[in-house]
Design a protein around this motif. Structure first.
Motif, PDB file in Angstrom:
ATOM      1  N   ALA A 198       0.819  -1.208   0.000  1.00  0.00           N
ATOM      2  CA  ALA A 198       0.000   0.000   0.000  1.00  0.00           C
ATOM      3  C   ALA A 198       0.854   1.260   0.000  1.00  0.00           C
ATOM      4  O   ALA A 198       0.536   2.242  -0.685  1.00  0.00           O
ATOM      5  CB  ALA A 198      -0.932   0.001   1.209  1.00  0.00           C
ATOM      6  N   VAL A 199       1.946   1.242   0.750  1.00  0.00           N
ATOM      7  CA  VAL A 199       2.822   2.413   0.823  1.00  0.00           C
ATOM      8  C   VAL A 199       3.391   2.751  -0.558  1.00  0.00           C
ATOM      9  O   VAL A 199       3.341   3.896  -1.008  1.00  0.00           O
ATOM     10  CB  VAL A 199       3.969   2.173   1.821  1.00  0.00           C
ATOM     11  N   VAL A 200       3.906   1.748  -1.233  1.00  0.00           N
ATOM     12  CA  VAL A 200       4.505   1.962  -2.558  1.00  0.00           C
ATOM     13  C   VAL A 200       3.449   2.378  -3.573  1.00  0.00           C
ATOM     14  O   VAL A 200       3.625   3.338  -4.328  1.00  0.00           O
ATOM     15  CB  VAL A 200       5.228   0.675  -3.031  1.00  0.00           C
ATOM     16  N   ARG A 201       2.340   1.669  -3.580  1.00  0.00           N
ATOM     17  CA  ARG A 201       1.273   1.947  -4.541  1.00  0.00           C
ATOM     18  C   ARG A 201       0.671   3.328  -4.329  1.00  0.00           C
ATOM     19  O   ARG A 201       0.494   4.104  -5.274  1.00  0.00           O
ATOM     20  CB  ARG A 201       0.193   0.886  -4.418  1.00  0.00           C
ATOM     21  N   ASN A 202       0.359   3.663  -3.094  1.00  0.00           N
ATOM     22  CA  ASN A 202      -0.269   4.950  -2.801  1.00  0.00           C
ATOM     23  C   ASN A 202       0.648   6.117  -3.120  1.00  0.00           C
ATOM     24  O   ASN A 202       0.200   7.168  -3.586  1.00  0.00           O
ATOM     25  CB  ASN A 202      -0.696   5.006  -1.334  1.00  0.00           C
ATOM     26  N   ALA A 203       1.942   5.939  -2.855  1.00  0.00           N
ATOM     27  CA  ALA A 203       2.899   7.005  -3.153  1.00  0.00           C
ATOM     28  C   ALA A 203       2.924   7.308  -4.647  1.00  0.00           C
ATOM     29  O   ALA A 203       3.010   8.466  -5.056  1.00  0.00           O
ATOM     30  CB  ALA A 203       4.294   6.603  -2.676  1.00  0.00           C
ATOM     31  N   TYR A 221      -9.815  -1.292   9.410  1.00  0.00           N
ATOM     32  CA  TYR A 221     -10.459  -0.012   9.122  1.00  0.00           C
ATOM     33  C   TYR A 221      -9.460   0.781   8.294  1.00  0.00           C
ATOM     34  O   TYR A 221      -8.309   0.933   8.705  1.00  0.00           O
ATOM     35  CB  TYR A 221     -10.779   0.755  10.400  1.00  0.00           C
ATOM     36  N   GLN A 222      -9.892   1.283   7.152  1.00  0.00           N
ATOM     37  CA  GLN A 222      -8.947   2.019   6.317  1.00  0.00           C
ATOM     38  C   GLN A 222      -9.572   3.315   5.809  1.00  0.00           C
ATOM     39  O   GLN A 222     -10.764   3.370   5.510  1.00  0.00           O
ATOM     40  CB  GLN A 222      -8.473   1.185   5.124  1.00  0.00           C
ATOM     41  N   VAL A 223      -8.717   4.330   5.712  1.00  0.00           N
ATOM     42  CA  VAL A 223      -9.095   5.627   5.159  1.00  0.00           C
ATOM     43  C   VAL A 223      -8.207   5.894   3.959  1.00  0.00           C
ATOM     44  O   VAL A 223      -6.980   5.790   4.050  1.00  0.00           O
ATOM     45  CB  VAL A 223      -8.906   6.757   6.195  1.00  0.00           C
ATOM     46  N   LEU A 224      -8.822   6.246   2.834  1.00  0.00           N
ATOM     47  CA  LEU A 224      -8.095   6.607   1.621  1.00  0.00           C
ATOM     48  C   LEU A 224      -8.512   8.016   1.222  1.00  0.00           C
ATOM     49  O   LEU A 224      -9.695   8.350   1.276  1.00  0.00           O
ATOM     50  CB  LEU A 224      -8.425   5.646   0.469  1.00  0.00           C
ATOM     51  N   GLU A 225      -7.548   8.837   0.810  1.00  0.00           N
ATOM     52  CA  GLU A 225      -7.906  10.190   0.395  1.00  0.00           C
ATOM     53  C   GLU A 225      -7.080  10.618  -0.814  1.00  0.00           C
ATOM     54  O   GLU A 225      -5.908  10.271  -0.944  1.00  0.00           O
ATOM     55  CB  GLU A 225      -7.731  11.181   1.550  1.00  0.00           C
ATOM     56  N   GLY A 226      -7.757  11.348  -1.717  1.00  0.00           N
ATOM     57  CA  GLY A 226      -7.128  11.782  -2.957  1.00  0.00           C
ATOM     58  C   GLY A 226      -8.192  12.169  -3.970  1.00  0.00           C
ATOM     59  O   GLY A 226      -9.382  12.298  -3.640  1.00  0.00           O
ATOM     60  N   ASN A 263       0.841  13.558   5.232  1.00  0.00           N
ATOM     61  CA  ASN A 263       2.234  13.100   5.292  1.00  0.00           C
ATOM     62  C   ASN A 263       2.389  11.589   5.254  1.00  0.00           C
ATOM     63  O   ASN A 263       3.505  11.085   5.319  1.00  0.00           O
ATOM     64  CB  ASN A 263       2.895  13.644   6.560  1.00  0.00           C
ATOM     65  N   TRP A 264       1.299  10.870   5.163  1.00  0.00           N
ATOM     66  CA  TRP A 264       1.355   9.412   5.221  1.00  0.00           C
ATOM     67  C   TRP A 264       0.741   8.779   3.979  1.00  0.00           C
ATOM     68  O   TRP A 264      -0.452   8.920   3.715  1.00  0.00           O
ATOM     69  CB  TRP A 264       0.606   8.889   6.453  1.00  0.00           C
TER      70      TRP A 264
END
Length: 281
Positions: A198-203, A221-226, A263-264
Motif C-alpha cells: 500500500a505504501v509503494v502503490r499509494n505514493a 479499518y482504512q481511510v483513503l484520500e485523494g 504526510n502518510w
C-alpha cells in the motif's frame, strides 16, 4: 515514508495490570522504570534530560443506543481536541458507529497523559476492553502536536453518493473489512504484505491514508484520500483482494477540503492482545 508503531521510534511496552497501576507510575521518569539499566546511568549535569514521552492506546464500547453514542463521541472528540492541545497531548480516535466501538491513541508528556488517562478510565460513558490497553515509552511523537485529537468516524449513514462527487474535488473513502482466517498468520499478512504494498502503490498514485488492524477481531479499518477517480479505482482493486472481505455496507465517502493524513502514504496502527494478558496464558 510511513512511521508505524515501533518503526523509527523506540517503543517499549510496559507489562502490568493497567487498572491497578498507580497514577504516580505514569508521572516523570517512573513511567520508564522497566527500561534497561543503560538508560539509568548518570549522564552528567551539563546534559539536560529530554522530556519523558509516553503513548497509551485502547479500545472501548460506548454505552447507550447507536444515535446517542454517536452524539457522545462527537462531543468527546470536540472537547478533547481543545483540551489535548492545551495539555500538549496529541492523538487519534477511530469510531465504528454501527458497533459503538472506539479505538484511541494518545501521546505526550507522561505527567499530562496520566491526568487524562485517569479521566478516561473513570468515564462512565464507555466500557474499556482491558485486554487491549497498551502503554509505551517513546522518543518522538507520531501524531502532530497541533492535532489535539483527530476523529475518524465510520458512519455510512452520512456518506455522499458517488455520483454526486465533482471530478475535481478531493475525497476521503472509509471502509471496514475482515481478514480471511489463515491459521494465525493474519497479522503478518497485513503488516508484511498489505502495508508495504500500500505504501509503494499509494505514493505512486498520490493517495494518502491511515489503517487500523484489530488482530483480535481480524478487522481492518482504512481511510483513503485523494482525487475521486484515483481513489475509486484503487478501492475497486482493494475490494477484489481475496485476502479480506470488505463490508460493503460500511463504505463511506466524504468530500473534503484538505487531506487529514497529508504526510502518510499509508500509516498503520494495530490492536493486539495486551502483553500482560498474553503472559498470563
Amino acid at each position: 515514508v510511513v512511521q508505524s508503531p515501533g518503526a523509527g521510534v523506540m517503543a517499549r511496552v510496559l507489562r502490568f495490570w493497567p487498572h491497578s497501576l498507580p497514577l504516580a507510575a505514569l508521572a516523570g521518569g517512573r513511567f520508564a522504570v522497566r527500561r534497561s539499566q543503560s538508560f539509568c546511568e548518570e549522564r552528567g549535569e551539563a546534559e539536560a534530560p529530554k522530556p519523558s514521552l509516553a503513548r497509551v492506546s485502547y479500545t472501548s464500547t460506548l454505552r447507550g443506543d447507536v444515535p446517542g453514542a454517536s452524539q457522545v463521541i462527537r462531543t468527546i472528540a470536540e472537547k478533547a481536541a481543545i483540551s489535548n492541545r492545551k495539555a500538549e497531548l496529541s492523538g487519534h480516535m477511530n469510531y465504528d458507529a454501527e458497533q459503538k466501538l472506539v479505538w484511541q491513541v494518545l501521546e505526550g508528556r507522561t505527567e499530562a497523559l496520566a491526568v487524562v488517562w485517569a479521566k478516561i478510565k473513570e468515564d462512565p460513558r464507555h466500557v474499556i476492553h482491558d485486554d487491549t490497553i497498551k502503554m509505551e515509552v517513546v522518543e518522538a511523537r507520531k501524531y502532530p502536536l497541533g492535532w489535539g485529537l483527530r476523529l475518524s468516524k465510520l458512519d455510512p449513514a452520512s456518506s455522499v453518493d458517488k455520483a454526486d462527487i465533482p471530478s475535481g474535488s478531493l475525497i476521503q473513502l472509509r471502509y471496514k473489512s475482515y481478514m480471511r482466517e489463515t491459521g494465525g498468520t493474519e497479522r503478518a499478512i497485513v503488516e508484511d504484505e498489505i502495508l508495504p504494498q500500500a505504501v509503494v502503490r499509494n505514493a505512486s498514485l498520490g493517495v494518502t491514508g491511515w489503517l487500523l488492524y484489530n488482530d483480535m477481531k481480524l478487522t481492518i479499518y482504512q481511510v483513503l484520500e485523494g482525487p475521486p477517480d484515483v481513489v475509486e479505482e484503487l478501492y475497486e482493486k482493494i475490494r477484489q483482494d481475496d485476502r479480506h472481505i470488505v463490508a460493503e455496507s460500511s463504505v463511506q465517502r466524504r468530500i473534503v477540503e484538505q487531506r487529514e493524513f497529508p504526510n502518510w502514504c499509508m500509516a498503520m496502527e494495530s490492536v493486539r492482545l495486551a502483553p500482560w494478558i498474553a503472559q498470563s496464558w
